[in-house]
Design a protein around this motif. Structure first.
Motif, PDB file in Angstrom:
ATOM      1  N   ASN A  52      15.346  20.615   2.811  1.00 42.42           N
ATOM      2  CA  ASN A  52      16.114  20.115   1.665  1.00 42.42           C
ATOM      3  C   ASN A  52      15.635  20.734   0.354  1.00 42.42           C
ATOM      4  O   ASN A  52      16.431  21.071  -0.526  1.00 42.42           O
ATOM      5  N   VAL A  53      14.315  20.859   0.225  1.00 41.77           N
ATOM      6  CA  VAL A  53      13.748  21.423  -0.999  1.00 41.77           C
ATOM      7  C   VAL A  53      14.183  22.877  -1.176  1.00 41.77           C
ATOM      8  O   VAL A  53      14.452  23.327  -2.298  1.00 41.77           O
ATOM      9  N   GLN A  88      12.371  18.023   7.473  1.00 46.45           N
ATOM     10  CA  GLN A  88      13.666  17.931   6.798  1.00 46.45           C
ATOM     11  C   GLN A  88      13.504  18.082   5.294  1.00 46.45           C
ATOM     12  O   GLN A  88      14.327  18.702   4.623  1.00 46.45           O
ATOM     13  N   SER A  89      12.425  17.529   4.764  1.00 48.54           N
ATOM     14  CA  SER A  89      12.158  17.641   3.330  1.00 48.54           C
ATOM     15  C   SER A  89      11.966  19.098   2.923  1.00 48.54           C
ATOM     16  O   SER A  89      12.494  19.538   1.891  1.00 48.54           O
ATOM     17  N   SER A 134      12.652  11.224   3.632  1.00 50.10           N
ATOM     18  CA  SER A 134      12.968  12.102   4.760  1.00 50.10           C
ATOM     19  C   SER A 134      11.689  12.613   5.413  1.00 50.10           C
ATOM     20  O   SER A 134      10.622  12.631   4.797  1.00 50.10           O
ATOM     21  N   THR A 136      12.258  10.770  -1.958  1.00 48.68           N
ATOM     22  CA  THR A 136      13.013  10.508  -0.732  1.00 48.68           C
ATOM     23  C   THR A 136      12.062  10.065   0.375  1.00 48.68           C
ATOM     24  O   THR A 136      10.848  10.184   0.256  1.00 48.68           O
ATOM     25  N   ARG A 181       1.474  13.033   4.535  1.00 48.59           N
ATOM     26  CA  ARG A 181       2.596  13.946   4.325  1.00 48.59           C
ATOM     27  C   ARG A 181       2.194  15.087   3.395  1.00 48.59           C
ATOM     28  O   ARG A 181       2.540  16.248   3.632  1.00 48.59           O
ATOM     29  N   ASP A 185      10.354  15.812  -4.241  1.00 46.47           N
ATOM     30  CA  ASP A 185      11.092  15.285  -3.089  1.00 46.47           C
ATOM     31  C   ASP A 185      10.230  14.319  -2.284  1.00 46.47           C
ATOM     32  O   ASP A 185      10.734  13.329  -1.745  1.00 46.47           O
ATOM     33  N   THR A 186       8.953  14.589  -2.211  1.00 48.60           N
ATOM     34  CA  THR A 186       8.043  13.723  -1.454  1.00 48.60           C
ATOM     35  C   THR A 186       8.022  12.308  -2.016  1.00 48.60           C
ATOM     36  O   THR A 186       7.993  11.335  -1.253  1.00 48.60           O
TER      37      THR A 186
END
Length: 225
Positions: A163-164, A159-160, A155, A153, A99, A149-150
């Protein structure tokens, strides 16, 4: 005397943990650390661009996975969990490598565009310079929140990234304060206290970044309830 040492022990533990995490992070980024040192020493624009391009190529494979792992350790600290730093770092590194790699491709490209713009689109008009610096500051914050965020969450990557973006612009005044403090830490580390780069700078910025992310993220969740 024992009472004094007892009170100071948590401070010593924090200093040790920060240094251990920072050194571990640097070890995983040795090629980029070396190139960053060269970047400070060279003067010609062509040399600077070549080094920046090399850093951009390496970043998705080295910098992003290692920094994600550092943020993973910092998140555990926020959750007040007792962890072994090196083992936890390696665990987060492996779990989030793919990711971080693909997110790193996207963000490294944005950083390349932003830095090239800064080097070549410099203007005597202060407003233009302000816009370019604002974009770079926004990208810096977005990157910090991406790492946060990684590890926070589960997601999907696309999508991340969306969202970020929302989290980055949700509380601009607070987030701008986080960026300013991080920039001050970087400036002091590079210009006056270079030993901080070896021992503390990375985790301090990660702590600030994750604190900002968690604050805004929690606020958004509360509003949605």
């Amino acid at each position: 005397m024992n009472n004094v040492f007892g009170r100071m022990q948590p401070v010593f533990e924090w200093i040790t943990n920060l240094a251990a995490l920072n050194i571990t992070w640097l070890v995983f980024n040795l090629p980029i650390a070396y190139l960053s040192l060269l970047l400070v020493l060279v003067e010609h624009t062509s040399q600077i661009l070549m080094i920046i391009l090399t850093i951009v190529v390496f970043s998705p494979f080295l910098l992003f996975p290692a920094t994600t792992a550092m943020f993973g350790v910092v998140r555990k600290w926020f959750m007040k969990e007792e962890i072994k730093i090196v083992q936890s770092f390696w665990k987060f590194y492996k779990e989030n490598y793919k990711r971080s790699l693909f997110g790193g491709f996207f963000l490294s490209f944005l950083w390349l565009v932003g830095v090239v713009d800064f080097l070549y689109i410099k203007s005597d008009v202060s407003f233009v310079n302000f816009i370019v610096l604002f974009i770079l500051a926004f990208l810096f914050l977005y990157t910090l929140y991406f790492f946060s965020d990684t590890v926070h969450t589960e997601s999907k990557l696309t999508q991340s990234l969306k969202n970020v973006l929302i989290i980055t612009i949700a509380n601009p005044i607070f987030s701008f304060g986080i960026v300013v403090i991080c920039i001050i830490v970087l400036y002091v580390s590079i210009s006056y206290l270079p030993f901080l780069i070896i021992l503390f700078t990375g985790p301090i910025i990660a702590i600030l970044g994750f604190y900002g992310y968690q604050k805004v993220f929690t606020t958004i969740l509360n509003v949605q309830k």
